[in-house]
Scaffold this motif. Structure first.
Motif, mmCIF file in Angstrom:
data_model
loop_
_atom_site.group_PDB
_atom_site.id
_atom_site.type_symbol
_atom_site.label_atom_id
_atom_site.label_comp_id
_atom_site.label_asym_id
_atom_site.label_seq_id
_atom_site.Cartn_x
_atom_site.Cartn_y
_atom_site.Cartn_z
ATOM 1 N N ARG A 172 2.859 -6.970 -3.820
ATOM 2 C CA ARG A 172 3.708 -6.954 -2.818
ATOM 3 C C ARG A 172 3.579 -5.640 -1.842
ATOM 4 O O ARG A 172 3.571 -5.645 -0.662
ATOM 5 C CB ARG A 172 5.260 -7.049 -3.177
ATOM 6 N N ARG A 173 3.228 -4.419 -2.486
ATOM 7 C CA ARG A 173 3.063 -3.210 -1.968
ATOM 8 C C ARG A 173 1.686 -3.501 -1.364
ATOM 9 O O ARG A 173 1.619 -2.936 0.147
ATOM 10 C CB ARG A 173 3.122 -2.268 -2.816
ATOM 11 N N ARG A 174 0.943 -4.145 -1.750
ATOM 12 C CA ARG A 174 -0.661 -4.084 -1.377
ATOM 13 C C ARG A 174 -0.394 -5.217 -0.016
ATOM 14 O O ARG A 174 -0.936 -4.680 0.949
ATOM 15 C CB ARG A 174 -1.625 -4.794 -2.268
ATOM 16 N N GLU A 175 0.396 -5.994 -0.011
ATOM 17 C CA GLU A 175 0.417 -7.087 0.884
ATOM 18 C C GLU A 175 1.369 -6.430 2.241
ATOM 19 O O GLU A 175 0.885 -6.432 3.421
ATOM 20 C CB GLU A 175 1.227 -8.315 0.662
ATOM 21 N N ASP A 176 2.302 -5.561 1.961
ATOM 22 C CA ASP A 176 2.994 -4.700 2.817
ATOM 23 C C ASP A 176 2.005 -3.893 3.529
ATOM 24 O O ASP A 176 1.965 -3.577 4.800
ATOM 25 C CB ASP A 176 3.971 -4.152 2.226
ATOM 26 N N THR A 177 1.131 -3.082 2.752
ATOM 27 C CA THR A 177 0.256 -2.039 3.428
ATOM 28 C C THR A 177 -0.708 -2.957 4.289
ATOM 29 O O THR A 177 -1.112 -2.469 5.408
ATOM 30 C CB THR A 177 -0.483 -1.502 2.324
ATOM 31 N N ARG A 178 -1.175 -4.093 3.912
ATOM 32 C CA ARG A 178 -2.092 -4.849 4.653
ATOM 33 C C ARG A 178 -1.404 -5.357 5.997
ATOM 34 O O ARG A 178 -2.090 -5.049 7.124
ATOM 35 C CB ARG A 178 -2.558 -6.265 3.871
ATOM 36 N N ARG A 179 -0.187 -5.836 5.994
ATOM 37 C CA ARG A 179 0.480 -6.206 7.131
ATOM 38 C C ARG A 179 0.669 -4.846 8.275
ATOM 39 O O ARG A 179 0.365 -4.923 9.519
ATOM 40 C CB ARG A 179 1.886 -6.702 6.719
ATOM 41 N N ILE A 180 0.755 -3.629 7.373
ATOM 42 C CA ILE A 180 0.974 -2.472 8.414
ATOM 43 C C ILE A 180 -0.324 -1.998 9.040
ATOM 44 O O ILE A 180 -0.485 -1.611 10.211
ATOM 45 C CB ILE A 180 1.610 -1.239 7.358
ATOM 46 N N LEU A 181 -1.420 -2.344 8.251
ATOM 47 C CA LEU A 181 -2.809 -1.800 8.660
ATOM 48 C C LEU A 181 -3.122 -3.083 9.669
ATOM 49 O O LEU A 181 -3.748 -2.645 10.990
ATOM 50 C CB LEU A 181 -3.842 -1.914 7.585
#
Length: 341
Positions: A172-181
Motif C-alpha cells: 500500500r505504501r509503495r502504491e501510494d508512493t507510485r501514485r504521488i510520483l
C-alpha cells in the motif's frame, strides 16, 4: 497494480524449503509400513499426505494468492492423511507424543500461509487439533494433553499472518508512493507543455509583431497613416493566430493580411482545437487564395469545424452585394478534398 511489478510475498525458492519438510516424515513413516497390522489406512495416509504436500509445495512461488481449488484440495487431503494416520496409531499415556506427520503439518500451515490462504491453513489446524484432542486420555474427568505440537502450528499461522500484514502495508505504501510520483510527473509534463506553448506563442508574436514593436520602442519619428495601417493589420494577424489557432499557418496569415490591406474583412475561427491533416491545411491555403483573389469587397470567413464533422474547414465569402450569391467552399477532413458551392 497495473504497470508495476509486485515484489514477491514469498521467495521463489520457498518450495525448496517446504518440500523437504514434507519428505522427511514421509520417508520415516514408510519404514514402518511392513510392521503395520492394518496397512491399508497407513497407505491411504501416506498417499493423501504426499498428494497434499506436492499440490501446495511444488507449484511456482510467485507471490500471488494461491488458487482456491488446489488450496482446498491440499487441505482436505492433508486432513484425510491425518485422520487415517491417527486411525492406526495406538494411544499412549505419555505426554509429549507427536504423530508421524507432525512436521508435514507445520509445513502445510506454513505453505498455505505463505501462499496467502490463511483460511485454509486455519481449517487444517482446527481439523488436526480436533483429531489430536479426541485422542487425549481422561483422568478423573480431566483430559490429559499428551500432544502439543499443534501449539507450534498456532505460532506458524501467527507469523505468516504478521508477514502478510506487513507485506500488504508495504505494498500500500509503495502504491501510494507510485501514485504521488505519477501525479508529480503529470504535473511536470503539464508544466512543460504550458512552457512550450508559451514559448511557441512568444515566437509567433515575435515573428508577427517584432519589427513593429521595435519601431514603437526605438523610433521617435511621427507615426504615419501607413504605420497605423500596419499596426492594425498586425493586430488582426495576432487575433487570427489566437481565434483560428488550428489553421492559422504563416501562409494563411499572410493571405489574410494582404486581403485586409485591400479592404476585405477576414475572420478565422477555430472550433476544432487541434491542427487538421497536412492535406487539409494545404487545400485550405489554396482555396482561400482563390477566394481572396476573386473577392473585391465583403467578408470572408474561414472556420475550422469540430472534429466530429465530416468537413474539416468551411470557407464562405459574402460580398454583401444583394445581386451576388455567397461563395462557399467545404474541405473534407483528412483528404483535403474541396467542394465549391
Amino acid at each position: 497494480m497495473s504497470g508495476v511489478r509486485r515484489a514477491a510475498f514469498a521467495h521463489r525458492f520457498m518450495g525448496l524449503f517446504v518440500l523437504p519438510a514434507f519428505v522427511a516424515p514421509f520417508l520415516d513413516a514408510i519404514q514402518y509400513l511392513d510392521e503395520a497390522t492394518h496397512p491399508v489406512p497407513i497407505v491411504v495416509s501416506l498417499v493423501t499426505y504426499s498428494l497434499a504436500g506436492l499440490i501446495v509445495a511444488v507449484p511456482r512461488w510467485d507471490g500471488r494468492r494461491f488458487h482456491a481449488l488446489p488450496a482446498a484440495v491440499s487441505a482436505v487431503l492433508f486432513l484425510t492423511a491425518a485422520q487415517q494416520g491417527y486411525a492406526v496409531t495406538p494411544r499412549a499415556m505419555d505426554a509429549g507424543q507427536v504423530p508421524w506427520f507432525h512436521l508435514g503439518f507445520i509445513a502445510e500451515l506454513l505453505a498455505l500461509g505463505m501462499r496467502r490462504r490463511p483460511g485454509w491453513a486455519f481449517l487444517v489446524w482446527c481439523g488436526v487439533t480436533v483429531l489430536s484432542v479426541a485422542r487425549w486420555p481422561v483422568v478423573d474427568g480431566v483430559p490429559l494433553p499428551i500432544e502439543a505440537y499443534h501449539v507450534v502450528g498456532v505460532a506458524v499461522m501467527i507469523v505468516t499472518w504478521l508477514v502478510e500484514r506487513q507485506y500488504n502495508f508495504f505494498m500500500r505504501r509503495r502504491e501510494d508512493t507510485r501514485r504521488i510520483l505519477d501525479a508529480a510527473r503529470s504535473r511536470d509534463e503539464a508544466e512543460r507543455g504550458i512552457r512550450y506553448a508559451s514559448s511557441q506563442r512568444v515566437d509567433v508574436v515575435r515573428r508577427l509583431a517584432g519589427g513593429l514593436l521595435e519601431q514603437i520602442a526605438h523610433e521617435t519619428a511621427e507615426v504615419t497613416d501607413y504605420d497605423l495601417q500596419q499596426f492594425r493589420l498586425t493586430e488582426a494577424q495576432l487575433r487570427d493566430s489566437i481565434r483560428g489557432r488550428s489553421i492559422a499557418t504563416p501562409h494563411i496569415l499572410e493571405l489574410t493580411r494582404a486581403a485586409r490591406a485591400r479592404g476585405i474583412a477576414v475572420d478565422i475561427l477555430d472550433e476544432r482545437g487541434y491542427p487538421p491533416s497536412p492535406e487539409v491545411l494545404a487545400s485550405t491555403a489554396e482555396q482561400l487564395a482563390q477566394v481572396l483573389a476573386q473577392a473585391e469587397s465583403g467578408v470572408v470567413t474561414v472556420r475550422a469545424l469540430p472534429p466530429d464533422d465530416t468537413a474539416a474547414v468551411f470557407i464562405v465569402h459574402d460580398s454583401q452585394n444583394p445581386d451576388d450569391d455567397p461563395v462557399a467552399v467545404e474541405i473534407e477532413d483528412v483528404t483535403g478534398t474541396a467542394s465549391v458551392f
